[in-house]
Enzyme design. Structure first.
Site, PDB file in Angstrom:
ATOM      1  N   LYS A   1      46.594   4.087   1.437  1.00 14.06           N
ATOM      2  CA  LYS A   1      45.515   5.047   1.114  1.00 14.06           C
ATOM      3  C   LYS A   1      45.953   6.027   0.035  1.00 14.06           C
ATOM      4  O   LYS A   1      45.177   6.395  -0.838  1.00 14.06           O
ATOM      5  CB  LYS A   1      45.105   5.835   2.373  1.00 14.06           C
ATOM      6  CG  LYS A   1      44.524   4.963   3.477  1.00 14.06           C
ATOM      7  CD  LYS A   1      44.223   5.758   4.731  1.00 14.06           C
ATOM      8  CE  LYS A   1      45.443   6.246   5.451  1.00 14.06           C
ATOM      9  NZ  LYS A   1      46.266   5.199   6.088  1.00 14.06           N
TER      10      LYS A   1
ATOM     11  N   GLN B   1      45.548   8.321   8.845  1.00 19.42           N
ATOM     12  CA  GLN B   1      45.481   7.254   9.853  1.00 19.42           C
ATOM     13  C   GLN B   1      44.434   6.191   9.475  1.00 19.42           C
ATOM     14  O   GLN B   1      44.234   5.962   8.311  1.00 19.42           O
ATOM     15  CB  GLN B   1      45.228   7.820  11.253  1.00 19.42           C
ATOM     16  CG  GLN B   1      46.374   8.687  11.761  1.00 19.42           C
ATOM     17  CD  GLN B   1      46.411  10.066  11.148  1.00 19.42           C
ATOM     18  OE1 GLN B   1      45.415  10.767  11.162  1.00 19.42           O
ATOM     19  NE2 GLN B   1      47.529  10.460  10.613  1.00 19.42           N
TER      20      GLN B   1
HETATM   21  P1  GDP Z   1      49.128   5.206   3.560  1.00 20.23           P
HETATM   22  O1  GDP Z   1      49.627   5.921   4.760  1.00 20.23           O
HETATM   23  O2  GDP Z   1      47.887   4.408   3.827  1.00 20.23           O
HETATM   24  O3  GDP Z   1      48.973   6.105   2.364  1.00 20.23           O
HETATM   25  O4  GDP Z   1      50.239   4.117   3.193  1.00 20.23           O
HETATM   26  P2  GDP Z   1      51.837   4.338   3.139  1.00 20.23           P
HETATM   27  O5  GDP Z   1      52.176   5.082   1.897  1.00 20.23           O
HETATM   28  O6  GDP Z   1      52.337   4.870   4.432  1.00 20.23           O
HETATM   29  O7  GDP Z   1      52.327   2.821   3.084  1.00 20.23           O
HETATM   30  C1  GDP Z   1      51.954   1.983   2.047  1.00 20.23           C
HETATM   31  C2  GDP Z   1      53.220   1.548   1.279  1.00 20.23           C
HETATM   32  O8  GDP Z   1      52.904   0.434   0.485  1.00 20.23           O
HETATM   33  C3  GDP Z   1      53.760   2.589   0.332  1.00 20.23           C
HETATM   34  O9  GDP Z   1      55.157   2.504   0.328  1.00 20.23           O
HETATM   35  C4  GDP Z   1      53.185   2.195  -1.033  1.00 20.23           C
HETATM   36  O10 GDP Z   1      54.020   2.577  -2.114  1.00 20.23           O
HETATM   37  C5  GDP Z   1      53.155   0.699  -0.894  1.00 20.23           C
HETATM   38  N1  GDP Z   1      52.087   0.023  -1.611  1.00 20.23           N
HETATM   39  C6  GDP Z   1      50.793   0.401  -1.794  1.00 20.23           C
HETATM   40  N2  GDP Z   1      50.085  -0.568  -2.434  1.00 20.23           N
HETATM   41  C7  GDP Z   1      50.978  -1.586  -2.646  1.00 20.23           C
HETATM   42  C8  GDP Z   1      50.852  -2.883  -3.233  1.00 20.23           C
HETATM   43  O11 GDP Z   1      49.789  -3.316  -3.664  1.00 20.23           O
HETATM   44  N3  GDP Z   1      51.991  -3.656  -3.255  1.00 20.23           N
HETATM   45  C9  GDP Z   1      53.183  -3.232  -2.756  1.00 20.23           C
HETATM   46  N4  GDP Z   1      54.229  -4.044  -2.802  1.00 20.23           N
HETATM   47  N5  GDP Z   1      53.322  -2.018  -2.193  1.00 20.23           N
HETATM   48  C10 GDP Z   1      52.228  -1.217  -2.129  1.00 20.23           C
HETATM   49  P1  IMO Z   2      48.922   7.202   7.816  1.00 20.76           P
HETATM   50  O1  IMO Z   2      47.952   8.284   7.377  1.00 20.76           O
HETATM   51  C1  IMO Z   2      50.481   4.697  11.042  1.00 20.76           C
HETATM   52  C2  IMO Z   2      50.220   6.386  15.098  1.00 20.76           C
HETATM   53  C3  IMO Z   2      51.529   6.727  15.789  1.00 20.76           C
HETATM   54  C4  IMO Z   2      51.130   6.489  17.243  1.00 20.76           C
HETATM   55  C5  IMO Z   2      49.690   6.994  17.277  1.00 20.76           C
HETATM   56  C6  IMO Z   2      49.548   8.415  17.802  1.00 20.76           C
HETATM   57  O2  IMO Z   2      50.235   7.261   7.115  1.00 20.76           O
HETATM   58  O3  IMO Z   2      48.272   5.866   7.809  1.00 20.76           O
HETATM   59  P2  IMO Z   2      50.098  10.799  16.773  1.00 20.76           P
HETATM   60  O4  IMO Z   2      51.410  11.412  16.349  1.00 20.76           O
HETATM   61  O5  IMO Z   2      49.072  10.762  15.713  1.00 20.76           O
HETATM   62  O6  IMO Z   2      49.577  11.407  18.048  1.00 20.76           O
HETATM   63  O7  IMO Z   2      50.474   9.268  17.156  1.00 20.76           O
HETATM   64  O8  IMO Z   2      49.220   6.915  15.952  1.00 20.76           O
HETATM   65  N1  IMO Z   2      50.060   7.019  13.766  1.00 20.76           N
HETATM   66  C7  IMO Z   2      50.169   6.358  12.613  1.00 20.76           C
HETATM   67  N2  IMO Z   2      50.495   5.069  12.345  1.00 20.76           N
HETATM   68  N3  IMO Z   2      50.128   5.525  10.035  1.00 20.76           N
HETATM   69  C8  IMO Z   2      49.762   6.815  10.279  1.00 20.76           C
HETATM   70  O9  IMO Z   2      49.283   7.622   9.335  1.00 20.76           O
HETATM   71  C9  IMO Z   2      49.809   7.298  11.611  1.00 20.76           C
HETATM   72  N4  IMO Z   2      49.548   8.488  12.195  1.00 20.76           N
HETATM   73  C10 IMO Z   2      49.691   8.297  13.509  1.00 20.76           C
HETATM   74  O10 IMO Z   2      52.564   5.852  15.377  1.00 20.76           O
HETATM   75  O11 IMO Z   2      51.091   5.112  17.516  1.00 20.76           O
END
Ligand code: GDP
Ligand code: IMO
Ligand code: MG
Length: 432
Positions: A16, A227
């Site tokens: 995201k 989330q």
């Molecule tokens: P969010 O919580 O939804 O913002 O996602 P996170 O940042 O926790 O996890 C997504 C991960 O995937 C991050 O490390 C990004 O840099 C990486 N990422 C996002 N889009 C891509 C993609 O198209 N390819 C690859 N290889 N990595 C990606």
């Molecule tokens: P983003 O925004 C993945 C999960 C936790 C746990 C459950 C409840 O990066 O996608 P909490 O601390 O919110 O009460 O935990 O939700 N969880 C996530 N898993 N990505 C997240 O955020 C999360 N935020 C909470 O691992 O299972």
């Protein structure tokens, strides 16, 4: 362009942060509408030597875009220590954070709620949720129980003192008598929270009014979810969820923007599935394929560093996300991670007690018993990270994307082929 909602379609970490960042200079504001520092978004900017990685937890992803107003909406729960740590960290790297706005109605994560989150998890033992331990659940529980502390309370010491006293009357009993912990001292908690007041004051504003004014001027605002759909407290895999509304409906209550102003709902979906924490996960892979996805996709939590559970793409979940969020566009991420697989299975339906189910069972006992029915697609070996048009993708890869699009019942308007901002295929304009 009116307001655009951006949500996660699966169990979080779909990318995201990257998707919001991708909308970039064309957006005037980003409001985070739910969650807190349980979220972790990694954003990668620049290429080669210039490549820079940012990990955001509480701040909206728009903070990295010059000219974009980042807003923490009323639906967020704010850990003030983390907020300022994150601001300081960005400022040290030359990011201008001066336009950040914070809703006075957002709730504050008090120190006793961090402790309660951690001790209740320990107490639950095998039935634990696997929370991030950041105090999210207890803070939302206080909000609903009407004993929460809000940002606006920090500016009147008498009010703050009265509210902390009220909350601790109850919580200290629980901490001492049930969990065998030390009681929190009211004055120490008040001093801690109040210590942030002066620095916070200039950022605090009526964010719902500000957003309305921006939309009235014809500006584009993104409502960014933390989330994801299956972690939503109502529509997710309860009780293995977070404690806020992470689906598109939550965007309105969490920001103060009415539904009539929302023109588009973008959902970010990974080309496979991951989950952090406990709870059912029908396509989970506990074998070498799971390891492959975790290693290739670097699936380790941005917030807690925990290894993410990995599994194949689940089209039942994708369809469900389309339905409960009213998705108009998908951003499909991490397609590059699948490169090199001989075959790519996709879950097209579930088997629950011998019956085929095409829709997500809302009964959690049934969902926990669901086993995937797979359709298998041939893989591809060519590196796709340099592709910038769909035509540049290998045929098997294109077929995989087309099949997903049909199954999840909404158009895939962008495709991620790498973590970088520019490692994306734009299929259709997300903001027109
Ligand atoms: P969010 O919580 O939804 O913002 O996602 P996170 O940042 O926790 O996890 C997504 C991960 O995937 C991050 O490390 C990004 O840099 C990486 N990422 C996002 N889009 C891509 C993609 O198209 N390819 C690859 N290889 N990595 C990606
Ligand atoms: P983003 O925004 C993945 C999960 C936790 C746990 C459950 C409840 O990066 O996608 P909490 O601390 O919110 O009460 O935990 O939700 N969880 C996530 N898993 N990505 C997240 O955020 C999360 N935020 C909470 O691992 O299972
Ligand atoms: Mg994340």
């Amino acid at each position: 362009m009116p307001a655009v909602v951006l949500v996660g379609a699966q169990w979080g970490d779909e990318g995201k942060g990257k998707a919001t960042d991708l909308l970039g200079s064309r957006i005037d504001g980003v409001v985070k509408f739910n969650g807190g520092n349980n979220a972790g978004h990694t954003i990668v900017i620049g290429a080669g030597e210039q490549r820079q990685k940012y990990a955001l937890h509480l701040l909206p992803s728009g903070i990295l875009t010059p000219g974009c107003v980042p807003i923490i909406g009323n639906g967020v729960v704010v850990d003030l220590g983390v907020l300022f740590e994150e601001i300081d960290g960005l400022q040290a790297r030359g990011v201008d954070t001066s336009s950040l706005k914070v809703s006075g109605s957002a709730h504050v994560i008090a120190p006793y709620n961090r402790t309660l989150d951690q001790v209740t998890e320990r107490f639950l033992g095998k039935s634990k949720i696997g929370t991030t331990g950041r105090g999210i659940g207890p803070t939302y529980a206080d909000k609903m129980s009407r004993i929460g502390i809000r940002v606006q309370d920090l500016f009147d010491r008498d009010v703050l003192h009265a509210k902390v006293t009220g909350a601790l009357n109850l919580k200290n009993q629980t901490l001492v008598k049930i969990y065998n912990r030390k009681a929190f001292d009211v004055k120490a908690v008040v001093d801690d929270l109040a210590s942030y007041a002066d620095r916070l004051r200039p950022m605090v504003t009526d964010t719902a009014l500000l957003l309305e004014q921006m939309l009235d001027r014809g500006e584009t605002v993104v409502l960014e979810a933390g989330q994801a759909t299956l972690l939503d407290v109502d529509h997710g895999t309860y009780p293995f969820v977070t404690s806020s509304s992470a689906t598109a409906g939550g965007a309105c209550t969490g920001s103060g923007i009415p539904p009539t102003r929302i023109s588009r709902v973008i959902a970010v979906v990974k080309a496979y599935t991951t989950r952090v924490g406990e709870g059912p996960f029908p396509t989970e892979l506990l074998d070498a394929s799971g390891e492959y996805l975790r290693d290739n996709g670097a699936e380790f939590g941005t917030t807690t560093g925990r290894p993410r559970r990995c599994g194949w793409f689940d089209a039942v979940i994708g369809r469900y996300a389309t339905r409960v969020n009213g998705v108009t566009d998908f951003v499909l991420t991490k397609l590059d991670v699948l490169t090199g697989l001989e075959e790519v299975p996709v879950c097209v339906a579930y088997d629950v007690d011998g019956t085929r189910r095409d829709e997500l069972p809302t009964n959690q006992a049934e969902f926990a018993r669901a086993t995937p029915i797979y359709e298998t697609f041939p893989g591809w070996t060519q590196d796709i990270s340099a592709a910038r048009t769909v035509e540049e993708l290998p045929k098997n890869c294109r077929d995989y994307v087309d099949a997903l699009e049909t199954m999840i019942k909404a158009p895939i308007s962008a495709i991620g082929v790498g973590p970088g901002r520019d490692e994306t295929i734009a299929v259709r304009d997300l903001l027109d």
